[in-house]
Design an enzyme around this catalytic site. Sequence first.
Site, PDB file in Angstrom:
ATOM      1  N   LEU A 182       0.832  -1.197   0.000  1.00 32.42           N
ATOM      2  CA  LEU A 182       0.000   0.000   0.000  1.00 32.42           C
ATOM      3  C   LEU A 182       0.869   1.250   0.000  1.00 32.42           C
ATOM      4  CD1 LEU A 182      -2.838   1.172   0.030  1.00 32.42           C
ATOM      5  CD2 LEU A 182      -2.734   1.139   2.536  1.00 32.42           C
ATOM      6  N   TYR A 183       1.996   1.209   0.677  1.00 27.13           N
ATOM      7  CA  TYR A 183       2.929   2.334   0.654  1.00 27.13           C
ATOM      8  C   TYR A 183       3.298   2.689  -0.781  1.00 27.13           C
ATOM      9  CZ  TYR A 183       7.436   4.762   0.969  1.00 27.13           C
ATOM     10  OH  TYR A 183       8.481   5.643   0.810  1.00 27.13           O
TER      11      TYR A 183
END
Length: 336
Positions: free
Chosen positions: A151-152
């Site tokens: 997700l980063y």
Amino acid sequence: MKFLVTGSAGFIGFHLTRRLLGERHEVLGFDGMTPYYDVSLKQARNAILCESQNYRFVEAMLEDKAALDEAYESFQPEVVVHLAAQAGVRYGLEHPDLYISANVVGTFNLLEAARAHQPRHLLIASTSSVYGGNEEVPFAEAERTDFPVSLYAATKKACEAMSHSYAHLWKIPTTCFRFFTVYGSWGRPDMALYKFVDLIERGEPIEIYGMGRMRRAATFVGDLVEGILRLADAVPEEGKPVAVPNGRDSLSTVAPWRAVNIGGGEPVPLLEFVETIERHLGKDAQKIMLPMQKGDVVETYADPALLQALTGYVPKTTIDETVREFVEWFREYRRT
């Protein structure tokens, strides 16, 4: 010149801001001082910066649009370097909401501020993580970045895409710089070098993910800062395509926008990295071998050709020098 640096009390933001102040620029630092890791480390960095009369600091979150707009409008920066973000690949597995609010919403608010009061150059920190599980190395800017594995990385890819649209629509000269595993003094406690040094010093075991097969081309923080500042002077122009001098397809954008790797050097196997730490500490590590974690990739490795073409610069500090510098700082910091 007048620089706005978001995340100025963070690891990279601190080193960049200290360099700017040393060169007698004016800097507005903007940082939320979030408790992702020990806030006292951020406060210690910021205290050093506050010793300069050319440094003004605002403690607020980028999600606080009113606070950001007020700070931006009153300072009127010529160059903006956006480093503030919720970092870390693994942390996103447990706290995904923080990545959306800090990285996506926060960056959107900054882009809106830049639209209202356009800087000479907007530089946005991205990451090698946007290359995802790409197995073609070294990573080059023209490679597809459509398949993030964390997700980063997904939020950083979103930041790149949003900034490109703003560069195109509002003619804001923008550079997204992708950095590769940055290490150095005053580093983050969640990063491998800090964790390994801390645990080995205390005689505790370290966890080796990927059974030691991972390889990283680490970048010394001083080299990253040098790359950022050189890129800041190389302002992209509208209608001038970015030619990537590595034999691969050029970037198709004609907006005043580009993405540039800041990295260089051969990737180092994780076990060799640990051996380097052991040598500089004068201690052996107890190793716990573990499989890959979700969101990690086996290898990151930068193609620096575009950076070199734009700035004449390629990071060259070795991992041996980087580890030595960090160990010296770590032991001194722990004594204070």
